[in-house]
Structure formats: structure tokens, C-alpha cells
Motif scaffolding. Sequence first.
Motif, PDB file in Angstrom:
ATOM      1  N   GLU A 214       0.843  -1.212   0.000  1.00 59.10           N
ATOM      2  CA  GLU A 214       0.000   0.000   0.000  1.00 59.10           C
ATOM      3  C   GLU A 214       0.869   1.249   0.000  1.00 59.10           C
ATOM      4  N   GLY A 215       1.922   1.213   0.862  1.00 57.34           N
ATOM      5  CA  GLY A 215       2.811   2.364   0.940  1.00 57.34           C
ATOM      6  C   GLY A 215       3.425   2.679  -0.410  1.00 57.34           C
ATOM      7  N   GLY A 216       3.897   1.644  -1.088  1.00 59.43           N
ATOM      8  CA  GLY A 216       4.525   1.846  -2.390  1.00 59.43           C
ATOM      9  C   GLY A 216       3.551   2.386  -3.418  1.00 59.43           C
ATOM     10  N   PHE A 217       2.400   1.714  -3.521  1.00 62.38           N
ATOM     11  CA  PHE A 217       1.411   2.169  -4.502  1.00 62.38           C
ATOM     12  C   PHE A 217       0.897   3.558  -4.151  1.00 62.38           C
ATOM     13  N   GLY A 218       0.739   3.797  -2.843  1.00 62.60           N
ATOM     14  CA  GLY A 218       0.199   5.075  -2.387  1.00 62.60           C
ATOM     15  C   GLY A 218       1.080   6.256  -2.764  1.00 62.60           C
ATOM     16  N   LEU A 219       2.373   5.978  -3.011  1.00 64.51           N
ATOM     17  CA  LEU A 219       3.269   7.065  -3.411  1.00 64.51           C
ATOM     18  C   LEU A 219       3.354   7.184  -4.924  1.00 64.51           C
ATOM     19  N   GLY A 220       2.522   6.412  -5.611  1.00 71.08           N
ATOM     20  CA  GLY A 220       2.516   6.507  -7.066  1.00 71.08           C
ATOM     21  C   GLY A 220       3.591   5.665  -7.714  1.00 71.08           C
ATOM     22  N   ALA A 221       4.195   4.721  -6.959  1.00 72.18           N
ATOM     23  CA  ALA A 221       5.169   3.824  -7.574  1.00 72.18           C
ATOM     24  C   ALA A 221       4.424   2.740  -8.335  1.00 72.18           C
ATOM     25  N   GLY A 222       5.023   2.284  -9.424  1.00 68.66           N
ATOM     26  CA  GLY A 222       4.410   1.209 -10.197  1.00 68.66           C
ATOM     27  C   GLY A 222       4.564  -0.111  -9.478  1.00 68.66           C
TER      28      GLY A 222
ATOM     29  N   MET B  78      -6.881   3.544  -4.497  1.00 68.66           N
ATOM     30  CA  MET B  78      -6.275   2.402  -3.812  1.00 68.66           C
ATOM     31  C   MET B  78      -7.226   1.214  -3.839  1.00 68.66           C
ATOM     32  N   THR B 105      -1.176   5.854 -11.388  1.00 67.38           N
ATOM     33  CA  THR B 105       0.044   6.212 -10.646  1.00 67.38           C
ATOM     34  C   THR B 105       0.194   7.725 -10.569  1.00 67.38           C
ATOM     35  N   ARG B 108      -2.121   8.948  -7.910  1.00 67.91           N
ATOM     36  CA  ARG B 108      -1.643   8.656  -6.558  1.00 67.91           C
ATOM     37  C   ARG B 108      -0.473   9.549  -6.182  1.00 67.91           C
ATOM     38  N   ASN B 119       3.511   2.951   8.245  1.00 69.12           N
ATOM     39  CA  ASN B 119       4.079   1.847   7.465  1.00 69.12           C
ATOM     40  C   ASN B 119       5.354   2.264   6.746  1.00 69.12           C
ATOM     41  N   PHE B 121       8.938   1.888   5.109  1.00 69.15           N
ATOM     42  CA  PHE B 121       9.574   0.734   4.490  1.00 69.15           C
ATOM     43  C   PHE B 121      10.794   0.349   5.318  1.00 69.15           C
ATOM     44  N   HIS B 136       9.594   8.571  -9.342  1.00 73.03           N
ATOM     45  CA  HIS B 136       9.157   9.454 -10.415  1.00 73.03           C
ATOM     46  C   HIS B 136      10.342  10.046 -11.159  1.00 73.03           C
ATOM     47  N   ARG B 184       7.084  11.391   3.809  1.00 68.04           N
ATOM     48  CA  ARG B 184       7.252  10.565   2.619  1.00 68.04           C
ATOM     49  C   ARG B 184       6.168  10.888   1.586  1.00 68.04           C
TER      50      ARG B 184
END
Lengths: 332, 275
Positions: A214-222, B78, B105, B108, B119, B121, B136, B184
Motif C-alpha cells: 500500500e505504501g509503495g502504490f500510495g506514493l505513485g510507484a508502479g 487504492m 500512478t 496517486r 508503514n 519501508f 518518479h 514521505r
Amino acid sequence: MSDGFNLRLRRPRPSVVACSPTLGALGAVNLMPACFAKEDALEAHIARSSRRRRAVSVLLRWLTYAAATVTAAVLLFVVGYILVRGVPALTPDLFQWEYTSENVSLLPALASTVIMALLALAMAVPVGVGAAIYLVEYARRGSRFVRLVRVTAETLQGIPSIIYGLFGMLFFVTACGWGLSLLSGACTLAIMVLPVIMRTTEEALMAVPDSYREGGFGLGAGRLRTVARCVLPSAVPGILGGVILALGRCVGEVAALLFTAGTVAQIPDFGGQGIFALFDSCRTLAVHMYTLACEGLHVNEAYATSVVLLILVLLLNAAMRVAAQKMEVSKK
Amino acid sequence: MTSFLKELANEMSVTAAAEVPGAAPAPAKMAVEHLNLFYGDFQGLRDVNLTFPENQVTALIGPSGCGKSTLLKTLNRMNDLVEGCRVEGSVLLDGADAYRTLDATDLRRRVGMVFQQPNPFPMSIYDNVAFGPRSHGVRAKADLDVIVEESLRAAAIWDELKDRLKKNALGLSGGQQQRLCIARALAVQPEVLLLDESTSALDPISTAKIEELIGQLKERYTVIMVTHNMLQALRISDKTAFFLLGEVVEAGDTDTIFSAPIDPRTADYVAGRFG
């Protein structure tokens, strides 16, 4: 609830009824002594059952001690026996560059083992890890295809290795025309350990909390970046566990290799033949041990070989663990 | 049409400014229109119509399972990751349809999210903040250094963390982790910030810090937050929407919702009579 409780009481029920009329006819009052009687019974019951429970728990504790002791003892006995028989037989003769029937050198087999295992892992790890990533991260969860692949992998894991050997002989050795060779053996081993690597990687990936995704997707990462940078690093220790398991199976395998890699006791000649040395037949340490033991002439050398095999496995495991720790540390 | 309304509002605000400061309706940054959402057969949201004005804090309140978190996750898609989830109606970001014309993307990136549980990383503090910009395409170390510092400053945690940027983020306390997650999210320069009960897992002091932070963030971002804590909604939000069983019961200025709600169910909820 209370009925079920009463059934287990040893004290007869009439005792409760017997004392109630003395205190009056009112139902509400009747309840009181019934409760007290029940409490007495409850205490007695608790005392009895806690005595019993203590006894059971002591017994169970000793059983677990015994189980642990037996396990450790068996392991120590096996290792000790091998060391006692094998270490005296470790002579410089066994480490000659060339194998002859006089010196029964294990060095060629040692080199072949390392090459064979690394080759098999080089084929199996990318495919197994890739398949697991697809199944966990890309495929629709719980889809029929995923279930099918999972069931297939579990079935393959349970198949005796000699059947892999038979398949390898029919396919790689005969149909592909590679002959009894390093390549045929490594391919067979790769197929054999593929399900192990895939399943352990899958488990490791599924254990990574969804919050990282979720964290990854939430930042717009693919998806690729999320999997590669957020999910995979946390799964590396689990994946390495699977690789160690696979390595152990590769190094210890005999049946599958007898049919596919043969028993020629030579180091594959990469120096002279280059890549074509892949088509050389070779024997790994385990096969070497098997042939020595079967011939019956060099049983002590077989024990010496098993000592070397033991040390090799320990060293490889330690190396993997160090690699895993390095990765952990670099994350911090 | 909208420009006419703005002019009208401006004229009105000239006269009304004395009594009601800031009463001019802010332009809507995001809006949902006739939004219906289904998880398989279950309908999670029923005909939701809401606007989220720019540079204001909108709070979504309501009992558990009323659909407020679901709505939040719809705003940055999401919910796409949830299987069997179907969305009807439209979600608009600056008038552009988030589900039909915008890329997921990209959406988001522009609509950032901070989750209920911190959360971070499992990597260094620096890498956590740099993760989004790197995704990006920002590669230069100098640029990343600037972004990391600015984001941590914006999340009011730079002074605490500046000497340990290379340490693993999992070693931070819960409150620090959550502010790191906010940093973040800010690092990709979003326009809207979604907060999904982001203080519910934290102690009162960390909560107070984050509430103060939200008050500062609305200068630059549009904030939409889900909260179970009605006092929190009252403290920091400008607008409030009350949800019940997937429907918006009442939405409007926070003061109005809490002091003079129109619907009796809203009155019951804000008075603590159910939920």
C-alpha cells in the motif's frame, strides 16, 4: 453451560436439593444454597483438576525434554560416527588432482559438486523466484491458475528423486542428446529444486505485510518498483532459506544424478574445452561416496568423503547466512 | 458558471467578511458525484456527492463500517487493488475524471495517502522519503537531499531526525514513524493529502503534534481525513461529512455539523448517543 458443568461434578446432585428446603420455599431463596453448594463443588473440582493438570504438565515437559534429547543425540551420534570413521581416513592421497583407482581421490568430485550445484541453482533460482513473484504479486489472488500451479508444485516436491532422474535420462540425456553430462545433471537438479524455491519464496512474499505494498502504490510507484524495492527486500531472508534447502538437496542428490551426470571421476575440463565441458560426465561427492561404498573396497574412504561433504554443506550454509546478514545490515 | 459564482462569492464576502471571516467558498479541489461502490454484491457507498474545497481540512466521520475509509481509498484509487471492487459515478480532481482520464500512478502522486498504521519501508529514513521522488525519476543526489530535507521539515520532524538519516526507519517510535510517513507522502509534492485515521494508533502527545501539523499543511495542501475521534474533527477540520451505512447523511461546515446539525441522526452521533 451449567448443565454441562454439573454433569462433570462427582458430587451427586441431590445434595443441592436436600439443603434447599431447609431455607424456605421461595424460589429466589432456593437459588442461594444451590449457588453455595455449587461453589464448593467448583472449588473441589478446581483443586482436583489443577492437581491433575500439574501432573500432566510435568509429564509433558519431560516428554518434550526427552524428544529434544533424542533428536540431538541421534544427530550427534551420526556426525560423531562419521567423524570417527572418516577423519583417520583423510589422507593427502584423497586430495590428488587426478583420480586413479589407487588413490580414489575425491578432489574431482568436490569440484564437480560445487560446479553442479551452482549451475543448478543458477537455473532454478531466477525461474523459481520469478514464478513466485508472479503468483503472489501479479496473478489475481486465489485464481484457478494460481491454485493449479501451487498444487503442481506441491506434488512435484513430493516426487522421489529417482523419478526426476528417469525423466532427466529420457529427456536431457537421450532426447536432447546431451549424454551423461554436467548439463543434463544440472538441468535435472534444477527441475527437482524448482518447486522448493518457488514455494519458499511464495511463503516469504506472502509474509510481507500488505502495508508495504500500500505504501509503495500510495506514493505513485508502479507495481514493479513496489515489488522490487518494498516487498522483495523483506522477503530475502526467507528466499535464502529456500535456496539453502535447495542447495542441500543438490549436494546430497545421488539417484537423479546416476542417470543423468554419470560417474566419471574427472573435473569438467573448462580450461581445455571451454563451454563444451558442460557436456562432460562427472560425479558429485554424493555419487562418489555411493560408488565407493558399493564397490566395497574403499569403505573408509567413503567415510572420509562424507566428512568432506559434511564440511562442504556447513561451509555453504554459513556462506549463505553471511550473505543474508550482509543484506540485512546494508538495509539498516 | 463557476467564475460567475466566484465573483458572486467575492462580492458577498466583501459585505460578509466582517461577521464571518473566510466564509468565501473555496474552490473545490476534489469532488465525487453520484458515487456508488460495490465489493462483489455488497454496496459500500450509495450515491455519494461531496466536494472537497482547496486548502481546507475536510473530516469524514461516522461509525465503523460506514464507508468513510472506503471513500478515502476511492479518491486515490487504492481500491483498484481490492478484488471485486467496482466503482460507478465519478471522482474529479481539478475537474478531471480520476477513473477515466487520469493515470492511476499519476493520480496517486497528486493525491497522497497516509495510512492508519505507520508503514515506513524497512530501509533508511532518507531512503523512505526519497522513495517517491526516485519512483518518479529524480536521481540526482543534490536534488534528493533538498527534497528529503524540505519534506522532513514540512512534517515537523527534521530536527529530530537530521542526524540519523541513514538509520533504519523501523527504529523510530510510532509517532515519529507516522510523521515520517507524512514526510514521505509530501516528498512527491502532492496536491491533496488523504489521512486514514492517521492518529488512531498513536499516543496523545504524538497525536497533538500531528494535529498541529495538519493545521499547517492545509496552507499548501487540501487535506481529507477520516477520523473516529469527533473532538479531533471539531478541533482541526473546516468541513465535516457524516456517513452512515454508506451514505452521506449530512455535510457542511464543521461548526454547523457539531452545533446545529439538521438531521437527527447527525445530532445523535455527534452527541455520542450511538456509534
